[in-house]
Design an enzyme around this catalytic site. Structure first.
Site, PDB file in Angstrom:
ATOM      1  N   HIS A  62      35.062  42.951  48.868  1.00 45.48           N
ATOM      2  CA  HIS A  62      34.930  44.309  48.323  1.00 45.48           C
ATOM      3  C   HIS A  62      33.872  45.090  49.115  1.00 45.48           C
ATOM      4  O   HIS A  62      34.114  46.225  49.540  1.00 45.48           O
ATOM      5  CB  HIS A  62      34.540  44.222  46.843  1.00 45.48           C
ATOM      6  CG  HIS A  62      34.294  45.547  46.199  1.00 45.48           C
ATOM      7  ND1 HIS A  62      35.205  46.137  45.359  1.00 45.48           N
ATOM      8  CD2 HIS A  62      33.245  46.394  46.260  1.00 45.48           C
ATOM      9  CE1 HIS A  62      34.720  47.288  44.938  1.00 45.48           C
ATOM     10  NE2 HIS A  62      33.522  47.469  45.473  1.00 45.48           N
ATOM     11  N   GLU A  63      32.714  44.473  49.309  1.00 45.81           N
ATOM     12  CA  GLU A  63      31.638  45.153  50.034  1.00 45.81           C
ATOM     13  C   GLU A  63      32.010  45.353  51.502  1.00 45.81           C
ATOM     14  O   GLU A  63      31.661  46.376  52.099  1.00 45.81           O
ATOM     15  CB  GLU A  63      30.332  44.376  49.909  1.00 45.81           C
ATOM     16  CG  GLU A  63      29.833  44.200  48.486  1.00 45.81           C
ATOM     17  CD  GLU A  63      29.760  45.487  47.683  1.00 45.81           C
ATOM     18  OE1 GLU A  63      29.438  46.543  48.261  1.00 45.81           O
ATOM     19  OE2 GLU A  63      30.025  45.441  46.464  1.00 45.81           O
TER      20      GLU A  63
END
Length: 165
Positions: free
Chosen positions: A67-68
């Site tokens: 996600h990051e």
């Protein structure tokens, strides 16, 4: 796990799933409790919550890392890297990243609804966590006048007491 191991893990995930290197710093931040990780736009660094790794395991933590990295790679490519952007949503699905992390046990994520604004014309309800002056607002549906009520904790929408405005 130390920061150096996390750095290597993120670099490996970046090359495997994105085909691009991660060239900045990654570290653990034990203060992160309601979020699984953070991407910093100015420095391009990534922080990950060690609590997520301890509680939810490496699979969930890898999904948070993905996600990051979606934020990271899209931002560097000058594409839509925010949660609302279509580019971001598509890349999340493509790499198998999570949209939200699992909540940690014992961490409250939302404040309870304490107040309720109700339209006097159409009955539209607006739950609020903080007290709001109803004279400053109008109903979004019909532009009618709003009235403030205290919502009872059991059912935020049914049992109400009128509040002094």
């Amino acid at each position: 796990m130390e920061d150096q191991e996390l750095q290597q893990w993120i670099e490996r995930v970046s090359l495997t799933f994105f085909g691009r290197p991660f060239l900045h710093q990654a570290s653990f931040n034990s203060r992160l409790r309601t979020t699984g990780g953070r991407y910093f736009m100015k420095s391009h660094n990534i922080e990950i919550s060690p609590h997520q790794l301890a509680v939810n395991g490496p699979e969930e933590t890898e999904a948070i890392i993905k996600h990051e990295l979606c934020h990271y790679h899209l931002h560097l490519q000058r594409k839509g890297f925010q949660h609302r952007d279509a580019d971001f949503k598509q890349l999340l699905v493509a790499v198998g990243a999570t949209r939200h992390c699992r909540p940690l046990p014992g961490v409250a994520r939302r404040l309870p609804v304490k107040y309720l604004l109700i339209c006097q014309s159409c009955g539209m309800k607006y739950p609020r966590k903080r007290r709001t002056d109803p004279r400053k607002y109008a109903c979004g549906r019909c532009k009618g006048k709003l009235k403030l009520f205290h919502a009872k904790p059991e059912n935020a929408g049914e049992g109400m007491e009128s509040s002094q405005s």
